[in-house]
Enzyme design. Structure first.
Site, PDB file in Angstrom:
ATOM      1  N   ASP A 281      21.857-152.809  -0.148  1.00 29.63           N
ATOM      2  CA  ASP A 281      22.379-151.465   0.106  1.00 29.63           C
ATOM      3  C   ASP A 281      21.634-150.467  -0.765  1.00 29.63           C
ATOM      4  O   ASP A 281      21.983-150.243  -1.925  1.00 29.63           O
ATOM      5  CB  ASP A 281      23.880-151.439  -0.193  1.00 29.63           C
TER       6      ASP A 281
ATOM      7  N   GLU B  89      10.093-155.598   0.726  1.00 36.72           N
ATOM      8  CA  GLU B  89      10.306-155.237  -0.674  1.00 36.72           C
ATOM      9  C   GLU B  89       9.060-154.647  -1.351  1.00 36.72           C
ATOM     10  O   GLU B  89       9.156-153.685  -2.125  1.00 36.72           O
ATOM     11  CB  GLU B  89      10.786-156.462  -1.469  1.00 36.72           C
TER      12      GLU B  89
END
Length: 252
Positions: free
Chosen positions: A67, A131
């Site tokens: 999140d 990422e």
């Protein structure tokens, strides 16, 4: 049982956990992780009848990863240990874990796939690790991903940051089955998976987690496991019944 971030149903020995944060792309926050861990702990308890745990998302997004809104608000990603421990429980617990994938899976969402025993993905699925685009890398996902698909494939997937199609993920070993309809494919799998007993699953997964796939190094553990299984009175009784009556363990 009702939860804030999940929909959970149990039918016989099958528990289905559906991520239910549609407005946040089913992103992983502390509440979702805690609720999911609570259910998995109940399912993996010795006295639970559950032997199959299915993890699902929505029709468009399985899980968008961590999140980011919570991270930007707090300046911290929080403690990663509960999520890692949840994946460990899915990977090594005494149940068969199945991920049913529709739509997009990103970053931390990939950890659920990597930790699952079986992954069934619809043709529309897209699975990626983004990422490095943010200066991060999937530190907690990689141990599970490497175990599932190998070091170099996990390395390539991390470096490219490009989502894989369901077919590409199957070729890499991250997905087991690509289906037009994941629900139908899951039902077909349940016809066999629900026949397995919890003690057998537990023994098998404990052995698998330590098995390195190196015949010389694994020899003593393999021999010990084989001898232990055949000392089990229930196993021997099932074998004798099959020999004398030609009936499999689940047959009346």
């Amino acid at each position: 049982m009702t939860f804030e971030t999940l929909k959970v149903t149990t039918d016989g020995n099958v528990c289905r956990i559906v991520f239910d944060r549609p407005n946040a792309g089913n992103a992983l926050n502390a509440k979702l992780i805690a609720e999911c861990a609570e259910i998995v702990a109940r399912c993996t308890a010795e006295d639970s009848p559950v032997t199959v745990v299915a993890i699902e998302g929505g029709p468009e997004v399985f899980c968008a990863g961590g999140d980011f809104e919570a991270v930007s608000d707090s300046g911290s990603a929080g403690d990663p240990a509960p999520l890692y421990d949840l994946w460990q429980a899915l990977a090594d617990g005494p149940v068969v874990t199945v991920s049913l994938v529709r739509g997009r899976v990103n970053a931390g969402g990939v950890g659920f796939l990597a930790a699952s025993d079986i992954v069934i993905a619809e043709e529309s699925a897209r699975i990626g690790l983004s990422e490095l685009l943010f200066g991060l890398y999937p530190a907690c996902v990689l141990p599970f991903l490497i175990r599932r698909i190998g070091r170099q494939r996990a390395n390539y997937m991390t470096l490219m940051t490009r989502p894989l199609s369901a077919a590409e993920a199957r070729d890499a070993g991250l997905v087991d089955v690509v289906a037009e309809n994941a629900e139908r494919a899951f039902r077909q799998h349940l016809a066999r998976l629900t026949l397995l007993k919890k003690p057998a699953i537990a023994r098998y997964k404990a052995y698998l987690s330590a098995c390195r796939g190196e015949p010389v190094a694994d020899r003593e553990a393999a021999l010990a496991a084989n001898r232990e299984m055949f000392r089990d009175p229930e196993v021997r009784a099932s074998i004798r019944r099959y020999v004398t009556e030609l009936k499999l363990p689940w047959e009346d």
